[in-house]
Design a protein around this motif. Structure first.
Motif, PDB file in Angstrom:
ATOM      1  N   ARG A  99       0.846  -1.197   0.000  1.00 54.84           N
ATOM      2  CA  ARG A  99       0.000   0.000   0.000  1.00 54.84           C
ATOM      3  C   ARG A  99       0.878   1.243   0.000  1.00 54.84           C
ATOM      4  O   ARG A  99       1.039   1.925   1.010  1.00 54.84           O
ATOM      5  CB  ARG A  99      -0.939  -0.057   1.198  1.00 54.84           C
ATOM      6  N   SER A 145      -6.612   3.633   0.440  1.00 54.03           N
ATOM      7  CA  SER A 145      -7.947   3.098   0.185  1.00 54.03           C
ATOM      8  C   SER A 145      -8.727   2.924   1.477  1.00 54.03           C
ATOM      9  O   SER A 145      -8.208   2.369   2.445  1.00 54.03           O
ATOM     10  CB  SER A 145      -7.768   1.735  -0.496  1.00 54.03           C
ATOM     11  N   ASN A 147     -12.342   1.389   2.729  1.00 52.79           N
ATOM     12  CA  ASN A 147     -13.617   0.713   2.454  1.00 52.79           C
ATOM     13  C   ASN A 147     -14.257   0.148   3.714  1.00 52.79           C
ATOM     14  O   ASN A 147     -15.459   0.155   3.853  1.00 52.79           O
ATOM     15  CB  ASN A 147     -13.400  -0.515   1.544  1.00 52.79           C
ATOM     16  N   THR A 148     -13.425  -0.413   4.584  1.00 50.82           N
ATOM     17  CA  THR A 148     -13.941  -1.350   5.583  1.00 50.82           C
ATOM     18  C   THR A 148     -14.325  -0.670   6.881  1.00 50.82           C
ATOM     19  O   THR A 148     -13.464  -0.143   7.593  1.00 50.82           O
ATOM     20  CB  THR A 148     -12.875  -2.433   5.854  1.00 50.82           C
ATOM     21  N   LYS A 151     -18.601  -2.213  11.070  1.00 56.31           N
ATOM     22  CA  LYS A 151     -19.816  -2.914  10.608  1.00 56.31           C
ATOM     23  C   LYS A 151     -20.792  -3.347  11.701  1.00 56.31           C
ATOM     24  O   LYS A 151     -21.983  -3.423  11.456  1.00 56.31           O
ATOM     25  CB  LYS A 151     -19.464  -4.144   9.769  1.00 56.31           C
ATOM     26  N   ARG A 154     -24.256  -7.707  11.857  1.00 58.79           N
ATOM     27  CA  ARG A 154     -24.837  -7.701  10.516  1.00 58.79           C
ATOM     28  C   ARG A 154     -26.198  -8.381  10.428  1.00 58.79           C
ATOM     29  O   ARG A 154     -26.807  -8.417   9.376  1.00 58.79           O
ATOM     30  CB  ARG A 154     -23.855  -8.283   9.500  1.00 58.79           C
ATOM     31  N   TYR A 184     -11.098   0.995   8.542  1.00 56.25           N
ATOM     32  CA  TYR A 184      -9.749   0.423   8.689  1.00 56.25           C
ATOM     33  C   TYR A 184      -8.954   0.747   7.440  1.00 56.25           C
ATOM     34  O   TYR A 184      -9.392   0.417   6.335  1.00 56.25           O
ATOM     35  CB  TYR A 184      -9.824  -1.096   8.844  1.00 56.25           C
ATOM     36  N   GLU A 185      -7.807   1.378   7.597  1.00 58.10           N
ATOM     37  CA  GLU A 185      -7.052   1.803   6.421  1.00 58.10           C
ATOM     38  C   GLU A 185      -5.559   1.597   6.640  1.00 58.10           C
ATOM     39  O   GLU A 185      -4.973   2.231   7.527  1.00 58.10           O
ATOM     40  CB  GLU A 185      -7.321   3.292   6.135  1.00 58.10           C
ATOM     41  N   THR A 186      -4.990   0.722   5.830  1.00 56.43           N
ATOM     42  CA  THR A 186      -3.536   0.549   5.890  1.00 56.43           C
ATOM     43  C   THR A 186      -2.861   1.838   5.447  1.00 56.43           C
ATOM     44  O   THR A 186      -3.284   2.442   4.446  1.00 56.43           O
ATOM     45  CB  THR A 186      -3.097  -0.610   4.971  1.00 56.43           C
ATOM     46  N   GLU A 251      -1.692  -0.467   9.852  1.00 59.33           N
ATOM     47  CA  GLU A 251      -3.102  -0.112   9.679  1.00 59.33           C
ATOM     48  C   GLU A 251      -3.532   0.869  10.768  1.00 59.33           C
ATOM     49  O   GLU A 251      -2.962   0.889  11.857  1.00 59.33           O
ATOM     50  CB  GLU A 251      -4.007  -1.354   9.781  1.00 59.33           C
ATOM     51  N   HIS A 437       0.801 -11.820   9.525  1.00 55.17           N
ATOM     52  CA  HIS A 437       0.120 -10.580   9.164  1.00 55.17           C
ATOM     53  C   HIS A 437       0.104 -10.399   7.648  1.00 55.17           C
ATOM     54  O   HIS A 437      -0.916 -10.039   7.054  1.00 55.17           O
ATOM     55  CB  HIS A 437       0.823  -9.400   9.832  1.00 55.17           C
ATOM     56  N   ALA A 445      -6.806  -7.693   2.324  1.00 53.90           N
ATOM     57  CA  ALA A 445      -6.671  -6.231   2.210  1.00 53.90           C
ATOM     58  C   ALA A 445      -7.379  -5.689   0.982  1.00 53.90           C
ATOM     59  O   ALA A 445      -7.908  -4.585   0.997  1.00 53.90           O
ATOM     60  CB  ALA A 445      -5.215  -5.816   2.220  1.00 53.90           C
ATOM     61  N   ALA A 447     -10.240  -6.670  -0.333  1.00 57.97           N
ATOM     62  CA  ALA A 447     -11.523  -7.383  -0.227  1.00 57.97           C
ATOM     63  C   ALA A 447     -11.314  -8.839   0.203  1.00 57.97           C
ATOM     64  O   ALA A 447     -10.262  -9.424  -0.037  1.00 57.97           O
ATOM     65  CB  ALA A 447     -12.291  -7.341  -1.539  1.00 57.97           C
ATOM     66  N   PRO A 449     -11.943 -13.094   0.445  1.00 56.41           N
ATOM     67  CA  PRO A 449     -11.927 -14.109  -0.630  1.00 56.41           C
ATOM     68  C   PRO A 449     -13.273 -14.276  -1.342  1.00 56.41           C
ATOM     69  O   PRO A 449     -13.304 -14.478  -2.555  1.00 56.41           O
ATOM     70  CB  PRO A 449     -11.537 -15.395   0.097  1.00 56.41           C
ATOM     71  N   PHE A 450     -14.384 -14.179  -0.629  1.00 61.26           N
ATOM     72  CA  PHE A 450     -15.663 -14.378  -1.332  1.00 61.26           C
ATOM     73  C   PHE A 450     -15.883 -13.264  -2.365  1.00 61.26           C
ATOM     74  O   PHE A 450     -16.502 -13.485  -3.409  1.00 61.26           O
ATOM     75  CB  PHE A 450     -16.850 -14.509  -0.342  1.00 61.26           C
TER      76      PHE A 450
HETATM   77  C1  LIG Z   1      -3.883  -6.547   7.048  1.00 62.94           C
HETATM   78  C2  LIG Z   1      -5.141  -5.916   6.569  1.00 62.94           C
HETATM   79  C3  LIG Z   1      -5.096  -4.691   5.915  1.00 62.94           C
HETATM   80  C4  LIG Z   1      -6.269  -4.084   5.472  1.00 62.94           C
HETATM   81  N1  LIG Z   1      -6.207  -2.880   4.833  1.00 62.94           N
HETATM   82  C5  LIG Z   1      -7.349  -2.256   4.450  1.00 62.94           C
HETATM   83  C6  LIG Z   1      -7.324  -0.987   3.825  1.00 62.94           C
HETATM   84  O1  LIG Z   1      -6.266  -0.425   3.576  1.00 62.94           O
HETATM   85  N2  LIG Z   1      -8.483  -0.389   3.500  1.00 62.94           N
HETATM   86  C7  LIG Z   1      -9.675  -0.997   3.762  1.00 62.94           C
HETATM   87  O2  LIG Z   1     -10.697  -0.422   3.476  1.00 62.94           O
HETATM   88  N3  LIG Z   1      -9.740  -2.199   4.334  1.00 62.94           N
HETATM   89  C8  LIG Z   1      -8.608  -2.838   4.680  1.00 62.94           C
HETATM   90  N4  LIG Z   1      -8.654  -4.067   5.281  1.00 62.94           N
HETATM   91  C9  LIG Z   1      -9.968  -4.610   5.615  1.00 62.94           C
HETATM   92  C10 LIG Z   1     -10.396  -5.696   4.699  1.00 62.94           C
HETATM   93  O3  LIG Z   1     -10.837  -5.174   3.471  1.00 62.94           O
HETATM   94  C11 LIG Z   1     -11.481  -6.470   5.440  1.00 62.94           C
HETATM   95  O4  LIG Z   1     -10.839  -7.179   6.479  1.00 62.94           O
HETATM   96  C12 LIG Z   1     -12.231  -7.393   4.540  1.00 62.94           C
HETATM   97  O5  LIG Z   1     -12.976  -6.659   3.621  1.00 62.94           O
HETATM   98  C13 LIG Z   1     -13.174  -8.302   5.343  1.00 62.94           C
HETATM   99  O6  LIG Z   1     -14.012  -7.532   6.172  1.00 62.94           O
HETATM  100  P1  LIG Z   1     -14.091  -7.847   7.725  1.00 62.94           P
HETATM  101  O7  LIG Z   1     -12.716  -7.953   8.270  1.00 62.94           O
HETATM  102  O8  LIG Z   1     -15.016  -6.858   8.311  1.00 62.94           O
HETATM  103  O9  LIG Z   1     -14.693  -9.309   7.795  1.00 62.94           O
HETATM  104  P2  LIG Z   1     -16.244  -9.811   7.717  1.00 62.94           P
HETATM  105  O10 LIG Z   1     -17.009  -8.902   6.862  1.00 62.94           O
HETATM  106  O11 LIG Z   1     -16.634  -9.956   9.145  1.00 62.94           O
HETATM  107  O12 LIG Z   1     -16.063 -11.136   7.010  1.00 62.94           O
HETATM  108  C14 LIG Z   1     -15.437 -12.280   7.636  1.00 62.94           C
HETATM  109  C15 LIG Z   1     -15.808 -13.492   6.822  1.00 62.94           C
HETATM  110  O13 LIG Z   1     -17.221 -13.701   6.877  1.00 62.94           O
HETATM  111  C16 LIG Z   1     -17.658 -14.274   5.656  1.00 62.94           C
HETATM  112  N5  LIG Z   1     -18.569 -13.321   5.015  1.00 62.94           N
HETATM  113  C17 LIG Z   1     -18.855 -12.057   5.417  1.00 62.94           C
HETATM  114  N6  LIG Z   1     -19.757 -11.483   4.602  1.00 62.94           N
HETATM  115  C18 LIG Z   1     -20.050 -12.390   3.645  1.00 62.94           C
HETATM  116  C19 LIG Z   1     -20.891 -12.397   2.501  1.00 62.94           C
HETATM  117  N7  LIG Z   1     -21.636 -11.323   2.179  1.00 62.94           N
HETATM  118  N8  LIG Z   1     -20.911 -13.502   1.743  1.00 62.94           N
HETATM  119  C20 LIG Z   1     -20.163 -14.579   2.044  1.00 62.94           C
HETATM  120  N9  LIG Z   1     -19.331 -14.641   3.122  1.00 62.94           N
HETATM  121  C21 LIG Z   1     -19.275 -13.573   3.907  1.00 62.94           C
HETATM  122  C22 LIG Z   1     -16.408 -14.482   4.810  1.00 62.94           C
HETATM  123  O14 LIG Z   1     -15.855 -15.742   5.061  1.00 62.94           O
HETATM  124  C23 LIG Z   1     -15.501 -13.401   5.332  1.00 62.94           C
HETATM  125  O15 LIG Z   1     -14.152 -13.639   5.025  1.00 62.94           O
HETATM  126  C24 LIG Z   1      -7.505  -4.706   5.703  1.00 62.94           C
HETATM  127  C25 LIG Z   1      -7.549  -5.952   6.342  1.00 62.94           C
HETATM  128  C26 LIG Z   1      -6.393  -6.543   6.755  1.00 62.94           C
HETATM  129  C27 LIG Z   1      -6.491  -7.874   7.453  1.00 62.94           C
END
Ligand SMILES: Cc1cc2nc3c(=O)[nH]c(=O)nc-3n(C[C@H](O)[C@H](O)[C@H](O)COP(=O)(O)OP(=O)(O)OC[C@H]3O[C@@H](n4cnc5c(N)ncnc54)[C@H](O)[C@@H]3O)c2cc1C
Length: 481
Positions: A99, A145, A147-148, A151, A154, A184-186, A251, A437, A445, A447, A449-450
């Motif tokens: 990043r 970036s 996004n997160t 939440k 849910r 959350y923003e790296t 982050e 990490h 980071a 998005a 995997p799903f």
């Molecule tokens: C090291 C690191 C750096 C990051 N840096 C950034 C950044 O710079 N900017 C930023 O915006 N974000 C950042 N992120 C955040 C990252 O984008 C989110 O962790 C990610 O989008 C997942 O969101 P969450 O952690 O809230 O997990 P949750 O939304 O709680 O999801 C956890 C799991 O629940 C399941 N799940 C949740 N919702 C669904 C669905 N609709 N359908 C199917 N399965 C689902 C999946 O298995 C998912 O992996 C970072 C994360 C990490 C770990």
């Protein structure tokens, strides 16, 4: 206007409110845990000026020079240039940083492609995205970036719990909108601005929502707070953790405590259609630079594993060669996706050249979903000594040095110092807190995997498989699709 490293450092000494580990950080540029990454980011700026790297990192237009990473892509050569510039950075700094700007600027180009949609839902804002893309090219800020959100729960609507769990607009004024929430923003604590937009959300039937908001957030705005996790640098000696101590990208939970976003920085507002569009196309460009990092990570895993089996004389074993070959297949799989994504690039709705979307998105799944297997394979090849080897201080201590020299010297070519260094490096790459990490970073980071699979589903052309199967199975023309 290309900035220098010093101009970048000066730009983030703006009185921002940063905390780490229960303490206020008054100057991130000198703080021991932020400094290593800030120095790398400054180095990237300086590389654009230095003779040896200037033409790789920057290009000339009308007598001025601009950053290759921020250039709007129109040709395959633009993509080759971006790939070369990213590689030059990673080679120069000797590790993986993700990043640092090139990977995040592309998110805005996706919105640039969506100007028709912006115009359709609310024509007030489509000029703003063009202006910001050009401002980034002109002013060379460090752009990240956002996004997160945290939440919350849910199973409940945001309105039925603390409504700030998702960032939202709380007020409109003549000067702009006022937003409240957190992301959350790296790298935010040492960057200049972020493209802030909603996380993956189910908007239901709602056409309008106070949560459907996208904007450029200037990190020097008052009412922002950056609450950071503790960094890895300095927790243990750099000789023992050579990656943790240099490449940790920190982050922050960025708190938007009623932050005024001037109208010219608002990119969309209220319309869930615009928010849905950006979520579906967000990584259209930026996935390229993200996937490219996995390739360099694969190189480090192959290198660590191969140097180790060379040291220990195990390289000639067929089973060892097969594991190295598996790592090579992973690496070349990423390389093939990146190369083919450029060679088969597509014109975007906005007239830009985007990497072939099906090849890029399947490449991202290949790179991210197999990474933990590959780390485990490299860990296995490096052997248990990566987690039992004493630290550098023990190799220097007169009471223990001779014993360690004796048992860590392998032959005439491999002395105990190189053996120790390689094992420490492999530990930090594969086993340390930092290694875990980095694995989580590559998983999430850009998005979760799903969402990576969702992007494949939206971009793979299923029609040809349907057509061929219909023909081969002799299905009638009555079948749909
Ligand atoms: C090291 C690191 C750096 C990051 N840096 C950034 C950044 O710079 N900017 C930023 O915006 N974000 C950042 N992120 C955040 C990252 O984008 C989110 O962790 C990610 O989008 C997942 O969101 P969450 O952690 O809230 O997990 P949750 O939304 O709680 O999801 C956890 C799991 O629940 C399941 N799940 C949740 N919702 C669904 C669905 N609709 N359908 C199917 N399965 C689902 C999946 O298995 C998912 O992996 C970072 C994360 C990490 C770990």
């Amino acid at each position: 206007m290309l900035r220098t490293g010093q101009q970048y450092r000066d730009s983030i000494r703006d009185g921002r409110r940063v905390w780490m580990n229960g303490e206020r950080v008054h100057d991130v540029t000198t703080h021991p845990q932020f400094k290593p990454l800030i120095d790398i980011r400054a180095r990237i700026y300086d590389m654009a000026h230095e003779g040896a790297t200037r033409d790789i990192m920057s290009y000339e237009e009308n007598g001025d020079r601009f950053s290759v990473g921020l250039k709007l892509p129109y040709t395959e050569d633009d993509w080759h240039a971006k790939r070369r510039a990213t590689d030059a950075v990673l080679e120069d700094v000797g590790g993986i940083v993700t990043r640092v700007g090139d990977e995040t600027a592309g998110e805005m180009w996706s919105l640039y492609d969506g100007q028709d949609i912006l115009n359709e839902v609310d024509p007030r804002f489509s000029d703003n995205i063009c202006a910001h893309i050009h401002k980034v090219i002109q002013n060379d800020p460090f752009h990240v970036s956002a996004n997160t959100d945290p939440k919350g729960d849910r199973s409940k609507r945001p309105q039925d719990q603390d409504p700030d769990m998702l960032l939202r607009v709380v007020k409109e004024t003549d000067a702009g909108i006022v937003v409240r929430g957190a992301k959350y923003e790296t790298a935010a604590a040492y960057a200049n601005q972020a493209f802030t937009k909603p996380t993956i959300a189910n908007w239901g039937d709602s056409a309008l929502s106070e949560y459907a908001v996208g904007f450029i957030c200037d990190f020097s705005s008052p009412n922002l707070r950056f609450i950071c996790r503790t960094g890895f640098a300095g927790r243990a000696p750099a000789e023992d953790y050579p990656l943790s101590s240099r490449f940790d990208e920190i982050e922050a939970l960025v708190i938007y405590d009623d932050v005024l976003i001037p109208w010219e920085n608002v990119l969309f507002y209220q319309h869930t259609k615009a928010a849905g569009f950006i979520r579906n196309t967000l990584h259209r460009y930026s996935a390229f630079a993200f996937v490219q990092r996995n390739l360099k990570l694969a190189d480090l895993m192959i290198g660590a594993a191969l140097w180790n089996v060379r040291q220990t004389g195990l390289e000639k074993q067929q089973a060892v060669q097969e594991k190295l070959a598996t790592l090579a297949c992973y690496r070349e799989g990423i390389n093939a996706h990146l190369t083919a994504a450029i060679a088969n690039a597509e014109t975007s709705p906005g007239g830009l050249l985007m990497p072939n979307q099906s090849l890029l998105m399947t490449g991202r799944v290949h790179a991210c979903s197999q990474l933990h297997h590959m780390m485990h394979l490299a860990r296995e090849l490096c052997g248990g000594q990566i987690c039992v080897t004493p630290d550098a201080a023990a190799f220097a201590d007169p009471d223990t040095a001779d014993w360690l020299k004796k048992f860590y010297t392998l032959n005439d070519n491999w002395g105990s110092d190189d053996r120790r260094k390689l094992l420490a490096f492999a530990r930090d790459l594969l086993n340390s807190d930092y290694a875990g990490h980095r694995l989580t970073f590559q998983l999430f980071a850009q998005a979760p995997p799903f969402a990576h699979l969702g992007a494949v589903y939206r971009n793979f052309d299923f029609d040809d498989a349907l057509r061929f199967t219909k023909k081969s199975a002799g299905l009638s023309d009555n079948v749909l699709g």
